[in-house]
Design a protein around this motif. Sequence first.
Motif, short mmCIF file in Angstrom:
data_model
loop_
_atom_site.label_atom_id
_atom_site.label_comp_id
_atom_site.label_asym_id
_atom_site.label_seq_id
_atom_site.Cartn_x
_atom_site.Cartn_y
_atom_site.Cartn_z
N ARG A 275 0.87 -1.17 0.00
CA ARG A 275 0.00 0.00 0.00
C ARG A 275 0.92 1.24 0.00
NH1 ARG A 275 -3.85 -1.35 5.05
NH2 ARG A 275 -5.13 0.35 4.21
N SER A 283 -3.52 3.91 0.94
CA SER A 283 -4.35 3.25 -0.07
C SER A 283 -4.91 1.94 0.47
CB SER A 283 -3.53 2.98 -1.33
OG SER A 283 -2.46 2.10 -1.04
N GLU A 284 -5.92 1.45 -0.21
CA GLU A 284 -6.54 0.18 0.17
C GLU A 284 -5.60 -0.99 -0.16
OE1 GLU A 284 -9.51 -0.34 1.72
OE2 GLU A 284 -9.46 1.84 1.98
#
Length: 599
Positions: A275, A283-284
């Motif tokens: 990430r 971020s995911e």
Amino acid sequence: MTDYYIGIDVGTGSARAILVGEDGSIVASSTQEIITYRDPEDHRIFEQSTTNIWAAICKTIQECLSDGAVSASSVKGIGFDATCSLAVTNFNGEPVTVTRGDQLGQHGERNIVLWADHRAEEEAELINSTGSEVLDYVGGTMSLEMECPKMLWLKKHMDPSLFARCQFFDLPDFLTYRATSDDIRSSCSLTCKCSYIPDKGWRADFFQKIGLGEFVERNYEPVGAADGSVLTAGMPVGRGLSKKAAQELGLVEGTPVGSALIDAYAGWVGTVAARYKENSMLSEPPSIGESQHRLAVVAGTSTCHIVQSPAAVFVNGVWGPYKDAVFRSWWMNEGGQSSTGQLIEFILTTHPAYPQLVEQGKRENKPIHAVLEDILQNLRTERGVETNIELTKDVHFYPDFHGNRSPVADARMRGSIVGLDLDVSIADLARKYYLTLESICLQTRHIIDCLNAKTSNSPNTSSIPSSRQDHHNISTIYMSGGQAKNRALMQLLADVCKMPVVLPADSGAAVVLGSAILGRFAREVSDWHASHEVNNHLSEAEQNEMLWRIMVNMTPSGVLVAPTATPKEARLLEAKYDIFHETIGIQKRWRRQMEKAVQ
């Protein structure tokens, strides 16, 4: 009790071990230098020793256990990566000398032909004249840095009776052999560097055509995988650490050992599942499908560019497509620059002002790269310009001092600088330093553009994969290696390539972290097998999901560097890129003119 894993990375100049927890956090790290032997009369020669490398590995692991205050029984898995170099032994595993001369083929220490060794130019030319289907899987041209040209060179120069006693390993596979006494090979090494074709195996007609027909006659005993048995990344090798290796390393016999990777592929494993932070937001977690848009750039002495795809992509001048190099039924392409970190060092150390640069760094207590950035900033102020590119706009640098790996795929390409003057000042050194960085970035863009370009490129044979796509869709660069520490270079890379660059939490540890991930995967697969019936095996989907989950869990988040080029910078970079392309054509044309003149 906490479980730990060990990763081992054997690079060009050193061996490194890290001891990590299940979340990928580094508990201890140790690095030992390894010896590279050169020939003062032949600049093409680079050799190493498996004995020297194994001794360095033993020391690094023992230091990690000691520094981390971790018992051997707490280490539940170990993984290896190494350069794609040719290791030669007899069938007892004893080293065989690869140095030209009377000792060639005899028992001796110098038994590795390093990846950078360029002695096998004629052998590579012979291989590339065959039109064999194996060439379809290396971008149409086999590099003299790969293992088949090197093995053929050894056959040509070694006594036949001694050559018959040899077995050959890509170095990552030698390390798992040395650790387990099991000579099963990895899909990564065989497919990427040894002409093993996905789903087909060794090609008898190829070996017979190039003069290595004895491999066929001996059922491929010298190179392994005669029955088609290869392991994808991290799958358990044999019964784990042998008693001998466990004693040498200070670990427990039977500790799971993951099938090894070439170092650049370990860098891919250790970065692309990360990430990243952008504007303080994380971020995911990525899916495995997102990996196909992420280019791993592993930058050290040389640089490798690796991207994965769900279907085969054939790109002229770019190695691959390689099936099962890491994930089962996924394909990979590999671009590369033969000399990057090495090139930067060469440009700096051969300049007359280099001693002055070193002295200034000591005086100011700064790394020399920081001193160079300060000099460039002062030059911009003095000349009233906004960017470094304006300082170098009338000088053009082509970087292939050690040949082109991709996408030109021509070992005869050489470097050039156009626009020289008589300046030998430290300011001139700073400009040449920046020119070198600029050229490395331009060449990286050239590789990415070729990977992303739609192509009708088709292999020469009719027996091609049914699952194909005509291009990649790379949108982000994931860096690892020493050059990732140079923030100015990373910003330039983002600007030149017009895409964000994600920097790992620890640029120096990303590759060896990939190996530690292999160690954990080997342990989990071993545990899975132990808890299921003997004839029950992990499905392809289960295996891929398990490895990707471990990668996501163990890879720390990185930092995103977005492109920031102003319109003026973008125009200058685009002009430089056009000139870069033109330089390639000019060099090839000049070479043809000179070859014609001497005929």
